[in-house]
Write a protein that holds these residues in place. Sequence first.
Motif, PDB file in Angstrom:
ATOM      1  N   ALA A  65      49.659  23.702  52.570  1.00  0.00           N
ATOM      2  CA  ALA A  65      48.261  23.993  52.222  1.00  0.00           C
ATOM      3  C   ALA A  65      47.579  22.746  51.682  1.00  0.00           C
ATOM      4  N   ASP A  66      48.274  21.994  50.835  1.00  0.00           N
ATOM      5  CA  ASP A  66      47.714  20.739  50.309  1.00  0.00           C
ATOM      6  C   ASP A  66      47.450  19.743  51.435  1.00  0.00           C
ATOM      7  N   LEU A  67      48.345  19.708  52.414  1.00  0.00           N
ATOM      8  CA  LEU A  67      48.171  18.793  53.544  1.00  0.00           C
ATOM      9  C   LEU A  67      46.893  19.108  54.299  1.00  0.00           C
ATOM     10  N   PHE A  68      46.612  20.387  54.493  1.00  0.00           N
ATOM     11  CA  PHE A  68      45.371  20.765  55.168  1.00  0.00           C
ATOM     12  C   PHE A  68      44.152  20.298  54.373  1.00  0.00           C
ATOM     13  N   GLU A  69      44.216  20.430  53.057  1.00  0.00           N
ATOM     14  CA  GLU A  69      43.077  20.047  52.225  1.00  0.00           C
ATOM     15  C   GLU A  69      42.876  18.539  52.202  1.00  0.00           C
ATOM     16  N   LEU A  70      43.944  17.774  52.503  1.00  0.00           N
ATOM     17  CA  LEU A  70      43.854  16.320  52.546  1.00  0.00           C
ATOM     18  C   LEU A  70      43.536  15.802  53.945  1.00  0.00           C
ATOM     19  N   THR A  71      43.393  16.712  54.887  1.00  0.00           N
ATOM     20  CA  THR A  71      43.098  16.345  56.269  1.00  0.00           C
ATOM     21  C   THR A  71      41.596  16.427  56.517  1.00  0.00           C
ATOM     22  N   PRO A  72      41.008  15.446  57.220  1.00  0.00           N
ATOM     23  CA  PRO A  72      39.568  15.501  57.510  1.00  0.00           C
ATOM     24  C   PRO A  72      39.169  16.815  58.160  1.00  0.00           C
ATOM     25  N   ASP A  74      37.273  17.743  60.594  1.00  0.00           N
ATOM     26  CA  ASP A  74      37.279  17.872  62.048  1.00  0.00           C
ATOM     27  C   ASP A  74      38.687  17.971  62.622  1.00  0.00           C
ATOM     28  N   ASP A  75      39.703  17.590  61.829  1.00  0.00           N
ATOM     29  CA  ASP A  75      41.078  17.589  62.333  1.00  0.00           C
ATOM     30  C   ASP A  75      41.892  18.786  61.850  1.00  0.00           C
ATOM     31  N   ARG A  76      41.320  19.629  60.989  1.00  0.00           N
ATOM     32  CA  ARG A  76      42.103  20.727  60.422  1.00  0.00           C
ATOM     33  C   ARG A  76      42.507  21.759  61.463  1.00  0.00           C
ATOM     34  N   GLY A  77      41.581  22.108  62.340  1.00  0.00           N
ATOM     35  CA  GLY A  77      41.908  23.053  63.401  1.00  0.00           C
ATOM     36  C   GLY A  77      42.974  22.501  64.331  1.00  0.00           C
ATOM     37  N   LYS A  78      42.885  21.221  64.620  1.00  0.00           N
ATOM     38  CA  LYS A  78      43.874  20.562  65.479  1.00  0.00           C
ATOM     39  C   LYS A  78      45.252  20.584  64.844  1.00  0.00           C
ATOM     40  N   LEU A  79      45.303  20.354  63.516  1.00  0.00           N
ATOM     41  CA  LEU A  79      46.583  20.401  62.807  1.00  0.00           C
ATOM     42  C   LEU A  79      47.152  21.803  62.819  1.00  0.00           C
ATOM     43  N   ALA A  80      46.319  22.815  62.634  1.00  0.00           N
ATOM     44  CA  ALA A  80      46.785  24.208  62.637  1.00  0.00           C
ATOM     45  C   ALA A  80      47.414  24.569  63.971  1.00  0.00           C
ATOM     46  N   LEU A  81      46.798  24.148  65.048  1.00  0.00           N
ATOM     47  CA  LEU A  81      47.338  24.442  66.376  1.00  0.00           C
ATOM     48  C   LEU A  81      48.638  23.680  66.623  1.00  0.00           C
ATOM     49  N   ALA A  82      48.750  22.461  66.081  1.00  0.00           N
ATOM     50  CA  ALA A  82      49.957  21.655  66.281  1.00  0.00           C
ATOM     51  C   ALA A  82      51.153  22.238  65.543  1.00  0.00           C
ATOM     52  N   LEU A  83      50.903  22.949  64.441  1.00  0.00           N
ATOM     53  CA  LEU A  83      52.018  23.459  63.637  1.00  0.00           C
ATOM     54  C   LEU A  83      52.687  24.691  64.237  1.00  0.00           C
ATOM     55  N   GLY A  84      51.998  25.384  65.113  1.00  0.00           N
ATOM     56  CA  GLY A  84      52.617  26.542  65.747  1.00  0.00           C
ATOM     57  C   GLY A  84      53.028  27.596  64.737  1.00  0.00           C
ATOM     58  N   LEU A  86      54.688  27.288  62.098  1.00  0.00           N
ATOM     59  CA  LEU A  86      54.616  26.840  60.708  1.00  0.00           C
ATOM     60  C   LEU A  86      53.287  27.239  60.066  1.00  0.00           C
ATOM     61  N   MET A  87      52.291  27.528  60.905  1.00  0.00           N
ATOM     62  CA  MET A  87      50.997  28.005  60.401  1.00  0.00           C
ATOM     63  C   MET A  87      51.126  29.483  60.067  1.00  0.00           C
ATOM     64  N   SER A  88      51.825  29.748  58.965  1.00  0.00           N
ATOM     65  CA  SER A  88      52.172  31.122  58.604  1.00  0.00           C
ATOM     66  C   SER A  88      51.100  31.751  57.722  1.00  0.00           C
ATOM     67  N   ALA A  89      51.246  33.055  57.506  1.00  0.00           N
ATOM     68  CA  ALA A  89      50.319  33.776  56.640  1.00  0.00           C
ATOM     69  C   ALA A  89      50.385  33.260  55.205  1.00  0.00           C
ATOM     70  N   ASP A  90      51.587  32.903  54.762  1.00  0.00           N
ATOM     71  CA  ASP A  90      51.737  32.395  53.393  1.00  0.00           C
ATOM     72  C   ASP A  90      50.979  31.081  53.206  1.00  0.00           C
ATOM     73  N   VAL A  91      50.991  30.240  54.225  1.00  0.00           N
ATOM     74  CA  VAL A  91      50.234  28.992  54.155  1.00  0.00           C
ATOM     75  C   VAL A  91      48.748  29.295  54.073  1.00  0.00           C
ATOM     76  N   LEU A  92      48.275  30.189  54.913  1.00  0.00           N
ATOM     77  CA  LEU A  92      46.860  30.522  54.956  1.00  0.00           C
ATOM     78  C   LEU A  92      46.384  31.094  53.620  1.00  0.00           C
ATOM     79  N   ALA A  93      47.248  31.871  52.973  1.00  0.00           N
ATOM     80  CA  ALA A  93      46.883  32.469  51.681  1.00  0.00           C
ATOM     81  C   ALA A  93      46.762  31.426  50.577  1.00  0.00           C
ATOM     82  N   GLU A  94      47.459  30.289  50.727  1.00  0.00           N
ATOM     83  CA  GLU A  94      47.456  29.243  49.695  1.00  0.00           C
ATOM     84  C   GLU A  94      46.269  28.293  49.820  1.00  0.00           C
ATOM     85  N   ILE A  95      45.619  28.293  50.979  1.00  0.00           N
ATOM     86  CA  ILE A  95      44.624  27.267  51.281  1.00  0.00           C
ATOM     87  C   ILE A  95      43.284  27.570  50.619  1.00  0.00           C
TER      88      ILE A  95
END
Length: 475
Positions: A65-72, A74-84, A86-95
Amino acid sequence: MTDNIQSNNHGFTPDEAETLPVIEVLDEDNRLRSQYVDQVHDCLDEDDNEQIYRLVQPLHTADIADLFELTPRDDRGKLALALGDLMSADVLAEINDYVREDIIDALPAGQVADLAAQLETDDAVAIIEDLEEDEQRAVLDILGPEDRAAIENALSYPEESAGRIMQRDLVAAPETMTVGQLIDYLRVRSDLTTEFWEVFIVDPHYKPIGTCQLSWILRTPRSIPLGDVMKRDQSLIPVDLDQEEVALRFQKYSLISAAVVDDEGRLVGVITADDIAHIISEEAGEDILRLSGAGEGDINEPIIDSYKARVRWLVANLGTAMIASFIIAQFGAAISSMVALAVLMPIVASIGGNAGTQTLAVTVRALATNQLTQSNTIWAIKRELYVALSMGVSIAIIAGLGAGYFFTNPILGAVIAAAILCNIVIAGMSGVIIPVILDRLDQDPAVSSSIFVTMITDSMGFLLFLGLAVASNIV
């Protein structure tokens, strides 16, 4: 968890593990290192999704979740898709809420629905409530009937109410059931929630009449009815109660969990301490930011939203500053004939403003935590009056002696001393009376109190000092 990724292969084959970079992930403060974050971003630029997956897989969900917040942005959606996966519900709840919106916008509705279905109802609602209406409907249509019904029901309650933050998964039992029967029931029913601290005892109309802590159940003979061991005294939370009031009840009664009831007193959900910890932090932060007029105060907030939230308070401040300027203009001749007045004016206003801010912060906090109520308002005003008088006398003596000595003018020293004393008392009174009045009018005292207090302390500071200077014939 150690600071190095290579400390655990986390499911990689030996050959795959050897390709992982040897890089420190967390610093001594348990934050993601900039070198690690830069490496992930470099992989994003190169569209190297496989390497991104390997870099991120060992992280805890909170660190992802911290990594997403440190990502620009425009690139957050791209990172979410790359994680497959790993983009779990628990991660989404922390963001962070704003970051979550960027991610959800990039994910297909089906994946959002899958993630929402894995979450507790309150977390799922937090995700879905921020979507556009058409996006909400698309996600809800994909969810199963039970999940959809629970989320739609939660969305029907007011924002920031107990109904929005409560969980639907709980364990309830009739008082006629024995301890042994309850234990067997918990073991057999695999569909029950696995995380709970107490069992709610209900009557035939599903109204809570008591609670049984798990420790009591484990230590009580199997033949004893639940009605004989339950605690009948409990704190019931109305479903439409504001979340801030819910947090105050948890704090006051040291609750671990509490039943939520509808208008007819039936059990509809449960709120737990981990939910409240977030609420307390959120509400406290909101009050501080409102006092400063900084809006949401989130660095991930869109620039236009931050601008709209902040600029209106600066415009209001401009208006109050013009009032103070008008007062100064009325004494233009006195100021031009005695430069010392211009030198000392800011001191009077500044001291008064700081004194008012101190009292305002104490009062707003007392109102927010229910320490200040109608029953003790007069006492609180008297208390702040005594505090203001004490501070005023101390500061006035210091300022008066200093000004009289520096300008070799004892009368000028007496004038500034009197002005500071009066302004600090006025600041103290306005700092407590204004938020109390706003609270009685059902207005949030944290939002606009500072504007009024600043206007009063500045205007009265200049008026008192310059007025006393003219009245004393020192100019």
